[in-house]
Design a protein around this motif. Sequence first.
Motif, PDB file in Angstrom:
ATOM      1  N   SER A  22    -151.659  19.841 -18.668  1.00  0.00           N
ATOM      2  CA  SER A  22    -150.584  20.721 -18.226  1.00  0.00           C
ATOM      3  C   SER A  22    -150.431  20.636 -16.696  1.00  0.00           C
ATOM      4  CB  SER A  22    -150.907  22.141 -18.684  1.00  0.00           C
ATOM      5  OG  SER A  22    -149.920  23.022 -18.292  1.00  0.00           O
ATOM      6  N   ASN A  23    -151.565  20.546 -15.994  1.00  0.00           N
ATOM      7  CA  ASN A  23    -151.512  20.366 -14.536  1.00  0.00           C
ATOM      8  C   ASN A  23    -150.809  19.065 -14.159  1.00  0.00           C
ATOM      9  OD1 ASN A  23    -152.803  22.752 -14.058  1.00  0.00           O
ATOM     10  ND2 ASN A  23    -154.861  21.833 -13.914  1.00  0.00           N
ATOM     11  N   ILE A  24    -151.146  17.991 -14.860  1.00  0.00           N
ATOM     12  CA  ILE A  24    -150.494  16.706 -14.555  1.00  0.00           C
ATOM     13  C   ILE A  24    -148.986  16.823 -14.828  1.00  0.00           C
ATOM     14  CG2 ILE A  24    -150.394  14.241 -15.138  1.00  0.00           C
ATOM     15  CD1 ILE A  24    -153.357  14.450 -15.982  1.00  0.00           C
ATOM     16  N   GLN A  25    -148.635  17.456 -15.948  1.00  0.00           N
ATOM     17  CA  GLN A  25    -147.210  17.611 -16.268  1.00  0.00           C
ATOM     18  C   GLN A  25    -146.473  18.377 -15.163  1.00  0.00           C
ATOM     19  OE1 GLN A  25    -144.983  16.690 -19.462  1.00  0.00           O
ATOM     20  NE2 GLN A  25    -144.129  16.673 -17.413  1.00  0.00           N
ATOM     21  N   SER A  26    -147.116  19.416 -14.614  1.00  0.00           N
ATOM     22  CA  SER A  26    -146.473  20.199 -13.546  1.00  0.00           C
ATOM     23  C   SER A  26    -146.241  19.341 -12.301  1.00  0.00           C
ATOM     24  CB  SER A  26    -147.340  21.394 -13.133  1.00  0.00           C
ATOM     25  OG  SER A  26    -147.783  22.087 -14.246  1.00  0.00           O
ATOM     26  N   GLN A  27    -147.179  18.413 -12.061  1.00  0.00           N
ATOM     27  CA  GLN A  27    -147.077  17.547 -10.885  1.00  0.00           C
ATOM     28  C   GLN A  27    -145.986  16.488 -11.053  1.00  0.00           C
ATOM     29  OE1 GLN A  27    -151.360  16.439 -10.312  1.00  0.00           O
ATOM     30  NE2 GLN A  27    -150.461  15.360  -8.539  1.00  0.00           N
ATOM     31  N   TYR A  28    -145.803  16.012 -12.284  1.00  0.00           N
ATOM     32  CA  TYR A  28    -144.868  14.915 -12.545  1.00  0.00           C
ATOM     33  C   TYR A  28    -143.745  15.385 -13.470  1.00  0.00           C
ATOM     34  CZ  TYR A  28    -148.514  11.984 -10.536  1.00  0.00           C
ATOM     35  OH  TYR A  28    -149.437  11.433  -9.702  1.00  0.00           O
ATOM     36  N   GLY A  29    -142.832  16.157 -12.903  1.00  0.00           N
ATOM     37  CA  GLY A  29    -141.760  16.756 -13.702  1.00  0.00           C
ATOM     38  C   GLY A  29    -140.834  15.737 -14.360  1.00  0.00           C
ATOM     39  N   GLN A  30    -140.716  14.535 -13.754  1.00  0.00           N
ATOM     40  CA  GLN A  30    -139.806  13.531 -14.321  1.00  0.00           C
ATOM     41  C   GLN A  30    -140.433  12.749 -15.464  1.00  0.00           C
ATOM     42  OE1 GLN A  30    -138.131  10.869 -11.178  1.00  0.00           O
ATOM     43  NE2 GLN A  30    -139.170  12.292  -9.828  1.00  0.00           N
ATOM     44  N   VAL A  31    -141.756  12.958 -15.657  1.00  0.00           N
ATOM     45  CA  VAL A  31    -142.444  12.201 -16.701  1.00  0.00           C
ATOM     46  C   VAL A  31    -142.596  13.105 -17.923  1.00  0.00           C
ATOM     47  CG1 VAL A  31    -144.581  10.990 -17.300  1.00  0.00           C
ATOM     48  CG2 VAL A  31    -143.638  10.796 -14.985  1.00  0.00           C
ATOM     49  N   ASP A  32    -142.397  12.506 -19.102  1.00  0.00           N
ATOM     50  CA  ASP A  32    -142.565  13.241 -20.353  1.00  0.00           C
ATOM     51  C   ASP A  32    -143.965  12.902 -20.870  1.00  0.00           C
ATOM     52  OD1 ASP A  32    -142.328  14.292 -22.897  1.00  0.00           O
ATOM     53  OD2 ASP A  32    -141.114  12.608 -23.639  1.00  0.00           O
ATOM     54  N   LEU A  33    -144.862  13.898 -20.793  1.00  0.00           N
ATOM     55  CA  LEU A  33    -146.259  13.688 -21.197  1.00  0.00           C
ATOM     56  C   LEU A  33    -146.471  14.213 -22.605  1.00  0.00           C
ATOM     57  CD1 LEU A  33    -148.711  14.742 -18.334  1.00  0.00           C
ATOM     58  CD2 LEU A  33    -148.259  12.461 -19.235  1.00  0.00           C
ATOM     59  N   GLY A  34    -146.823  13.338 -23.518  1.00  0.00           N
ATOM     60  CA  GLY A  34    -147.024  13.753 -24.908  1.00  0.00           C
ATOM     61  C   GLY A  34    -148.477  13.596 -25.313  1.00  0.00           C
ATOM     62  N   SER A  35    -148.934  14.509 -26.156  1.00  0.00           N
ATOM     63  CA  SER A  35    -150.326  14.502 -26.603  1.00  0.00           C
ATOM     64  C   SER A  35    -150.338  14.455 -28.127  1.00  0.00           C
ATOM     65  CB  SER A  35    -150.981  15.787 -26.086  1.00  0.00           C
ATOM     66  OG  SER A  35    -152.184  16.033 -26.760  1.00  0.00           O
ATOM     67  N   TYR A  36    -150.993  13.435 -28.704  1.00  0.00           N
ATOM     68  CA  TYR A  36    -150.915  13.225 -30.150  1.00  0.00           C
ATOM     69  C   TYR A  36    -152.293  12.998 -30.741  1.00  0.00           C
ATOM     70  CZ  TYR A  36    -146.221  12.618 -28.521  1.00  0.00           C
ATOM     71  OH  TYR A  36    -145.032  12.832 -27.889  1.00  0.00           O
ATOM     72  N   PRO A  37    -152.820  14.016 -31.455  1.00  0.00           N
ATOM     73  CA  PRO A  37    -154.121  13.836 -32.085  1.00  0.00           C
ATOM     74  C   PRO A  37    -154.043  12.763 -33.165  1.00  0.00           C
ATOM     75  CG  PRO A  37    -153.085  15.874 -32.847  1.00  0.00           C
ATOM     76  CD  PRO A  37    -152.192  15.297 -31.791  1.00  0.00           C
TER      77      PRO A  37
END
Lengths: 251, 251
Positions: free
Chosen positions: A189-204
């Motif tokens: 979530s911290n990384i996502q806040s830093q890189y607003g233009q990037v779509d960070l997805g997490s997939y178990p």
Amino acid sequence: MNPTACILVIGNEILSGRTQDVNVQYIARRLAELGISLMEVRVIPDIRDTIINTVCDVRARFDHVFTTGGIGPTHDDITAPCIAEAFGVPWTIHPESFRLLEAHFSPGEFNAARQRMATLPEGAVPIRNPVSVAPGFSIGNVHVMAGVPRIMRAMFEELAPGLKRGTPVTSISWYALGLYEGTLADGLSNIQSQYGQVDLGSYPFRRPDGRRGVALVSKGLDPDIVRQAAGAVHDLIETLGFTPVEGEPPA
Amino acid sequence: MNPTACILVIGNEILSGRTQDVNVQYIARRLAELGISLMEVRVIPDIRDTIINTVCDVRARFDHVFTTGGIGPTHDDITAPCIAEAFGVPWTIHPESFRLLEAHFSPGEFNAARQRMATLPEGAVPIRNPVSVAPGFSIGNVHVMAGVPRIMRAMFEELAPGLKRGTPVTSISWYALGLYEGTLADGLSNIQSQYGQVDLGSYPFRRPDGRRGVALVSKGLDPDIVRQAAGAVHDLIETLGFTPVEGEPPA
């Protein structure tokens, strides 16, 4: 801003569970490569009013609409006349497509049912079908393709060079075995806040041998920024004491 | 009239082509068995306003709405708060789910991210998750399930006994090798005109060995009428000089 797209899957066989759709994934991957943003997929039945209303709705909201299914010779193939209706144009014999199909079939075989496949909305541009001749077509921003996957893919590739496109998506994936989403959620979530233009997805994921883990996908239009975000994801995995592996987890 | 349903697949991973959806086919088949008519499927991205607006739209139009995806612990799991917003209720800790999850994790592991999975729209009824504890939930006519197929299936089966259901679909398939749609279209259209209550579908296939043919599916709610229509399909195949085989063509 990249152009946007919507896929309409037209067919009772998907809604009944008879058929597993595989066309959406193919089109989705190709659109990402072409820099076209797929914003929505709808699966709708072979019902006249539903097709007409849905086409009118989505063609106003997206730059490109791709439909699959319902352009064969049988009574349940109603996509083409419905598209004509949605555009308010007649559904008429397309002479060039008629000649191509007539030449393809043996004498006597090019019956009324098969002639339907040469009947297009007036003003539509046919999409060549190198597999079985019967064409798809484009009218306005709506591209009408077959439902049979082999034919759909061939038609999409006929279309692709002429599509209005944008910046291709850059995607970098890291995965880690033994790492769970709940453990990395805060850091991610911290990384996502830093890189607003990037779509960070997490997939178990869970492999057939029972081993579990998580795949973390960084996507975006600026390759440098995606690389930076993916680098931060790599470091997060290491900080948590796991081993980052680049790519998608093996099936 | 059977109750109607819509599936909302919530997740960027389907729209990007990263993940092949397999949940729709599972739910579609089970709904047909339960006598619930699946009328629409939509795949939408993890975007707050899109989720809220789509939920508001489809829950007014269908008896049941099933959602998959977006209920994990990471920042991109926003389905639950969006559903709360769509229903105009707070998104709050659900005490019983909180206790179950707290008991499931080792001390210190039940962090803020994991506590999000015990946070539900006020008034929602949890759907038990026998695989990984974190619940789905139902609120009004909306049933919110996980995206991971193994967990989604378990949640659906928890829900199924309580769903308002109708008359199960009766489906009879015949297929014939070497027969093409263009040859049978007229005859099939005649059968369809005779049996208005039956949904007659025609699906060409091609086996890995290259042999082609067509599968003809008769579906409807009245078993006797479906059997009569399927009998007419059988006779049509024979009349055309081909051999009808009951069932779906082997893959």
